[in-house]
Design a protein around this motif. Structure first.
Motif, PDB file in Angstrom:
ATOM      1  N   VAL A  27     -87.604 -52.475  41.471  1.00 41.53           N
ATOM      2  CA  VAL A  27     -87.419 -53.464  42.068  1.00 41.53           C
ATOM      3  C   VAL A  27     -88.534 -53.563  42.977  1.00 41.53           C
ATOM      4  O   VAL A  27     -89.409 -52.662  43.521  1.00 41.53           O
ATOM      5  CB  VAL A  27     -86.305 -53.288  43.245  1.00 41.53           C
ATOM      6  CG1 VAL A  27     -86.173 -54.465  44.173  1.00 41.53           C
ATOM      7  CG2 VAL A  27     -84.966 -53.061  42.453  1.00 41.53           C
ATOM      8  N   LEU A  30     -89.032 -57.187  46.978  1.00 38.06           N
ATOM      9  CA  LEU A  30     -87.898 -58.491  47.037  1.00 38.06           C
ATOM     10  C   LEU A  30     -87.866 -58.818  48.284  1.00 38.06           C
ATOM     11  O   LEU A  30     -87.801 -57.880  49.324  1.00 38.06           O
ATOM     12  CB  LEU A  30     -86.520 -57.486  46.482  1.00 38.06           C
ATOM     13  CG  LEU A  30     -85.507 -58.457  46.915  1.00 38.06           C
ATOM     14  CD1 LEU A  30     -85.184 -59.394  46.169  1.00 38.06           C
ATOM     15  CD2 LEU A  30     -84.150 -57.618  46.288  1.00 38.06           C
ATOM     16  N   SER A  31     -87.890 -59.964  48.849  1.00 40.27           N
ATOM     17  CA  SER A  31     -87.361 -60.678  50.009  1.00 40.27           C
ATOM     18  C   SER A  31     -86.561 -61.731  49.928  1.00 40.27           C
ATOM     19  O   SER A  31     -86.456 -62.504  48.859  1.00 40.27           O
ATOM     20  CB  SER A  31     -88.632 -61.321  50.438  1.00 40.27           C
ATOM     21  OG  SER A  31     -89.726 -60.342  50.956  1.00 40.27           O
ATOM     22  N   VAL A  44     -83.869 -59.688  53.971  1.00 44.79           N
ATOM     23  CA  VAL A  44     -84.449 -58.361  53.298  1.00 44.79           C
ATOM     24  C   VAL A  44     -85.750 -58.698  53.098  1.00 44.79           C
ATOM     25  O   VAL A  44     -86.032 -59.814  52.579  1.00 44.79           O
ATOM     26  CB  VAL A  44     -83.597 -58.366  51.772  1.00 44.79           C
ATOM     27  CG1 VAL A  44     -84.286 -57.376  50.918  1.00 44.79           C
ATOM     28  CG2 VAL A  44     -82.228 -58.078  51.861  1.00 44.79           C
ATOM     29  N   VAL A  47     -88.696 -55.520  49.974  1.00 45.25           N
ATOM     30  CA  VAL A  47     -88.005 -54.074  49.459  1.00 45.25           C
ATOM     31  C   VAL A  47     -88.395 -53.473  48.103  1.00 45.25           C
ATOM     32  O   VAL A  47     -88.314 -54.506  47.283  1.00 45.25           O
ATOM     33  CB  VAL A  47     -86.523 -54.313  49.550  1.00 45.25           C
ATOM     34  CG1 VAL A  47     -85.575 -53.210  48.807  1.00 45.25           C
ATOM     35  CG2 VAL A  47     -85.943 -54.213  51.025  1.00 45.25           C
ATOM     36  N   GLY A  66     -79.202 -55.378  55.913  1.00 47.02           N
ATOM     37  CA  GLY A  66     -79.563 -55.955  54.507  1.00 47.02           C
ATOM     38  C   GLY A  66     -78.964 -55.383  53.356  1.00 47.02           C
ATOM     39  O   GLY A  66     -79.438 -55.589  52.001  1.00 47.02           O
ATOM     40  N   LYS A  67     -78.157 -54.155  53.419  1.00 46.18           N
ATOM     41  CA  LYS A  67     -77.950 -53.092  52.045  1.00 46.18           C
ATOM     42  C   LYS A  67     -77.202 -54.304  51.214  1.00 46.18           C
ATOM     43  O   LYS A  67     -77.233 -54.226  49.912  1.00 46.18           O
ATOM     44  CB  LYS A  67     -77.208 -52.188  52.434  1.00 46.18           C
ATOM     45  CG  LYS A  67     -77.917 -51.386  53.702  1.00 46.18           C
ATOM     46  CD  LYS A  67     -76.819 -50.128  53.999  1.00 46.18           C
ATOM     47  CE  LYS A  67     -75.515 -50.374  54.729  1.00 46.18           C
ATOM     48  NZ  LYS A  67     -75.517 -50.890  55.875  1.00 46.18           N
ATOM     49  N   THR A  70     -79.339 -57.057  49.510  1.00 46.00           N
ATOM     50  CA  THR A  70     -79.953 -56.635  48.216  1.00 46.00           C
ATOM     51  C   THR A  70     -79.317 -56.370  47.160  1.00 46.00           C
ATOM     52  O   THR A  70     -79.791 -56.490  46.136  1.00 46.00           O
ATOM     53  CB  THR A  70     -80.672 -55.206  48.826  1.00 46.00           C
ATOM     54  OG1 THR A  70     -81.408 -55.185  49.997  1.00 46.00           O
ATOM     55  CG2 THR A  70     -81.729 -54.420  47.834  1.00 46.00           C
ATOM     56  N   MET A 249     -82.989 -47.930  55.225  1.00 41.89           N
ATOM     57  CA  MET A 249     -83.293 -49.362  55.616  1.00 41.89           C
ATOM     58  C   MET A 249     -83.101 -49.531  57.051  1.00 41.89           C
ATOM     59  O   MET A 249     -82.038 -49.232  57.576  1.00 41.89           O
ATOM     60  CB  MET A 249     -82.260 -50.250  54.732  1.00 41.89           C
ATOM     61  CG  MET A 249     -82.902 -50.728  53.503  1.00 41.89           C
ATOM     62  SD  MET A 249     -81.615 -51.951  52.435  1.00 41.89           S
ATOM     63  CE  MET A 249     -82.543 -53.676  53.184  1.00 41.89           C
ATOM     64  N   ARG A 253     -85.952 -53.960  56.078  1.00 43.76           N
ATOM     65  CA  ARG A 253     -86.988 -53.209  55.304  1.00 43.76           C
ATOM     66  C   ARG A 253     -86.618 -51.902  54.947  1.00 43.76           C
ATOM     67  O   ARG A 253     -85.922 -51.316  55.772  1.00 43.76           O
ATOM     68  CB  ARG A 253     -88.398 -53.146  56.269  1.00 43.76           C
ATOM     69  CG  ARG A 253     -88.838 -54.524  56.421  1.00 43.76           C
ATOM     70  CD  ARG A 253     -90.213 -54.592  57.540  1.00 43.76           C
ATOM     71  NE  ARG A 253     -90.771 -55.666  57.348  1.00 43.76           N
ATOM     72  CZ  ARG A 253     -91.355 -56.002  58.619  1.00 43.76           C
ATOM     73  NH1 ARG A 253     -91.592 -55.106  59.395  1.00 43.76           N
ATOM     74  NH2 ARG A 253     -91.967 -57.425  58.696  1.00 43.76           N
TER      75      ARG A 253
END
Ligand SMILES: Nc1ncnc2c1ncn2[C@@H]1O[C@H](COP(=O)(O)OP(=O)(O)OP(=O)(O)O)[C@@H](O)[C@H]1O
Ligand SMILES: [Mg+2]
Lengths: 350, 315
Positions: A27, A30-31, A44, A47, A66-67, A70, A249, A253
């Motif tokens: 990955v 990733l946003s 997110v 990441v 944000g887990k 994601t 996280m 972030r």
């Protein structure tokens, strides 16, 4: 055994040469943004991580960091709108999941990648039997007859240790307890032997006694099949037990990532250190992470720099204004903090 | 399940008794002396007395009620004061016509309302959704008589496609029967289609947000299976109940539509009976309608349990 460079997170400013043995999942940056959020504030944010074959990556962090977003982004299950992937890539082999068509993504889902969810009580359709719901996923991806799919569904119920599986096949979800439903969800997710399983807090909603059972079930199935797993959890005890790699996280972030030993023995980010300090060793209730002073600022008040700086005991003026880079401490360990590596800043931190 | 149905039937009994009392009381409260109506211009005291005696109008109310209800239980709803035909027989000849009309209207409503509701939920926020909602709103607000007259003017008068009025029993000429029923069914069905559409839309929107829809997508299922199997099955549970209840309302709504298209159904029977002060008929019709409503309610409850596995096992 592990290929060190393959496990190294590829953060924004860390250029990683292609590893000799490629990770299964990579990955990159990733946003994810939700409509209506203040400009520039991603739920997110940037990441990056990798997942090696047969290994377990644990993602830890407070509620709301944000887990799940994601995980859903990787599965292609984000509600769009309001969610939008603003940048990033997720490579399985050399295929970028985010550039596939919706149809191709659906061919991946439940087949090569599978997910189990945080909410076992509501994740099964109340109108259909357990057998129907497991078999339909098999029929979708495998070229088998209906009878063979049901046979496979029965086998899966046996593998997840559901008592009286023949009977359960014809049962409706409401006839099963939460723990049993989560077993059904696991059976469903693994029915097509995925390479990657994303388990989003699979035990949070369950009784403490059931939690351990479900967790050891997932681990046993992982060992049997050799699949890779992303396990999202609040529970550092679980992390210590099952993780190969850990990503911590905070507010969207990844603030620190590395091998499980590195994270537990030599945590570098003040947030990670706080989490370690807040894990009670015995008689923990749910093992939740809770005792860092203050709380996550709302999106409008999120500092431009380090998002943890308002709560950080070591923060100085530049922390709030300049985002710290992801700094490599060892090849298998990096942290997003101006003070990392800590050894070099001991004087300043004291 | 059988126990549940039996229990619901038992609960229906006091409701029916209450309705019978109300029906009886209502007719006693109506202005105008039926005997005077029957006797016509002459007002011969002897005739009046004879009629009062015949219909037991001088007995105490409670006696009148039990006499009347006793007869009702035996299937005797009295005799039409106007036509001398037994009320039950009148009802039994008119009711099937109205039921046919209501069934046709229901088919029209379901065929339009449910697909439109699904599409506008799935396409929420797009122009398709917007058009569907505006259409539904106009469908709800256009009065039946206006739509009926409009259809007659266009379809029958200008284009001469369908007959404007009249009724042919299906046994006589099935094709002609369908042709005469089509426009009334559309007129009666549109309002219902609009309300079914809006209910289907909101039920679908609720269901589409649920966790098990996410699970269905996580399995890799494609949109048709997710929407038509997983979402629709759950969204339809409340819609089935609603349709059953609406069917009862259709029977009532048929009154006006039958007038417009001069269909000799239940609705026309009521209107004629009211204008003629034919109390026995009014009473019989109201009683029949009320009992019909109670049974539709009962049916709605039972269907709801039948389609819902959670309840099916619990009862
Ligand atoms: N549909 C949505 N619309 C707007 N914001 C959302 C939506 N879903 C999630 N968010 C936001 O995204 C952030 C991250 O949510 P997420 O569910 O990923 O948290 P999490 O880390 O999984 O937390 P938990 O441990 O409680 O499951 C939250 O702050 C939440 O407010
Ligand atoms: Mg979550």
């Amino acid at each position: 055994m592990t290929n060190e460079s393959a496990l190294r997170p590829s953060g924004a400013n860390v250029t990683v040469a292609p590893a000799a043995s490629q990770p299964l999942l990579r990955v990159e940056n990733l946003s994810v943004r939700f409509d209506g959020a203040p400009p520039g504030i991603n739920v997110v944010d940037d990441v990056s991580f990798t997942l090696a074959k047969g290994k377990t990556l644990c993602i830890v962090g407070e509620s709301g960091c944000g887990k799940s977003v994601t995980a859903l982004a990787l599965m292609g299950l984000l509600p769009t709108p309001p969610a939008r992937i603003v940048q990033g890539a997720a490579y399985v082999g050399d295929q970028n999941l985010f550039s596939l068509s919706e149809r191709e993504r659906a061919d991946f889902r439940g087949n090569r990648t599978a997910m189990i969810f945080q909410e076992p009580m509501t994740s099964l359709n109340p109108a259909f039997t357990i057998g129907d719901q497991i078999a339909e996923g098999i029929l979708r991806h495998k070229n088998v007859s209906k009878a063979q799919a049901w046979e496979r569904a029965l086998e899966m119920l046996r593998r997840v240790r559901i008592p009286a599986p023949e009977k359960r096949l014809r049962a409706y979800p409401h006839e099963l307890s939460g723990g049993m439903r989560q077993r059904v969800m696991i059976a469903m997710a693994l029915a097509n032997e995925p390479q990657i399983l994303i388990a989003d807090e699979p035990t949070t909603a369950l009784d403490v006694t059931i939690q351990a059972q479900i967790l050891s079930l997932v681990r046993r199935l992982q060992e049997e099949s050799g699949m890779s797993m992303i396990l999202i959890t609040h529970d550092l005890g679980v992390v210590a037990e099952v993780a190969d790699e850990v990503a911590v996280m905070y507010a969207g972030r990844i603030v620190e990532s590395g091998s499980v030993d590195a994270i537990f023995e030599d945590p570098q980010h003040p947030y990670t250190i706080g989490l370690m300090g807040s894990v009670p060793s015995l008689g923990r209730r749910q093992g939740r992470l809770a005792t860092i002073r203050g709380s996550v600022p709302p999106a409008e008040l999120m500092p431009k720099g380090c998002r943890f700086s308002p709560r950080c005991p070591f923060a100085e003026s530049r922390c709030a204004s300049e985002p710290p880079p992801l700094t490599e401490i060892t090849p298998a360990h990096s942290a997003r903090c101006w003070y990392a590596p800590l050894e070099q800043h001991r004087g300043a931190a004291a | 399940m059988l126990r549940y149905i039996a229990r619901r039937l038992l609960i229906a009994i006091p409701t029916i008794l209450l309705v019978s009392v109300l029906v009886f009381a209502l007719q006693k409260l109506l202005p105008g002396d039926p005997v005077l109506t029957m006797a016509g211009e002459e007002r011969d005291p002897e005739v009046l007395a004879f009629l009062r005696e015949k219909y037991r109008l001088d007995d105490p109310l409670i006696v009148q009620y039990f006499a009347w209800f006793g007869q009702v239980l035996q299937g005797n709803l009295g005799i039409s004061l106007r036509t001398d035909i037994p009320v039950l027989k009148l009802i039994l000849t008119k009711l099937p016509v109205t039921i046919e009309l209501a069934i046709f209207a229901m088919i029209v409503a379901l065929a339009i309302g449910i697909p439109a509701g699904i599409i506008s939920a799935v396409k929420k926020g797009t122009s398709i959704d917007y058009v569907a909602n505006v259409t539904a709103l106009s469908g709800l607000s256009i009065p039946n008589f206006w739509l009926g007259i409009l259809l007659i003017m266009l379809v029958s008068v200008r284009w001469q496609l369908l007959p404007a009025s009249g009724f042919v029993p299906p046994a006589e000429d099935l094709w002609m029967n369908i042709k005469t029923m089509l426009m009334p069914a559309i007129v009666l069905g549109t309002g219902l289609a609009a309300s079914l559409m809006r209910h289907t839309r909101s039920a679908m929107l609720g269901v589409l947000r649920s966790d098990y829809i996410r699970t269905a997508r996580a399995k890799g299922l494609l949109a048709p299976a997710v929407i038509l199997k997983h979402a629709l099955r759950n969204a339809l549970m409340p819609i089935i109940t609603l349709s059953t209840l609406l069917f009862g309302e259709l029977l009532a709504g048929a009154v006006l539509t039958e007038q417009i298209f001069t269909i000799p159904g239940f609705g026309k029977l009521v209107v004629d009976a009211v204008f003629n002060r034919d109390y026995a008929v009014v009473q019989g019709v109201v009683l029949c309608t009320a009992v019909g409503f109670i049974f539709m309610n009962l049916l709605a409850d039972i269907l709801y349990v039948l389609v819902n596995p959670r309840l099916r096992h619990a009862r």
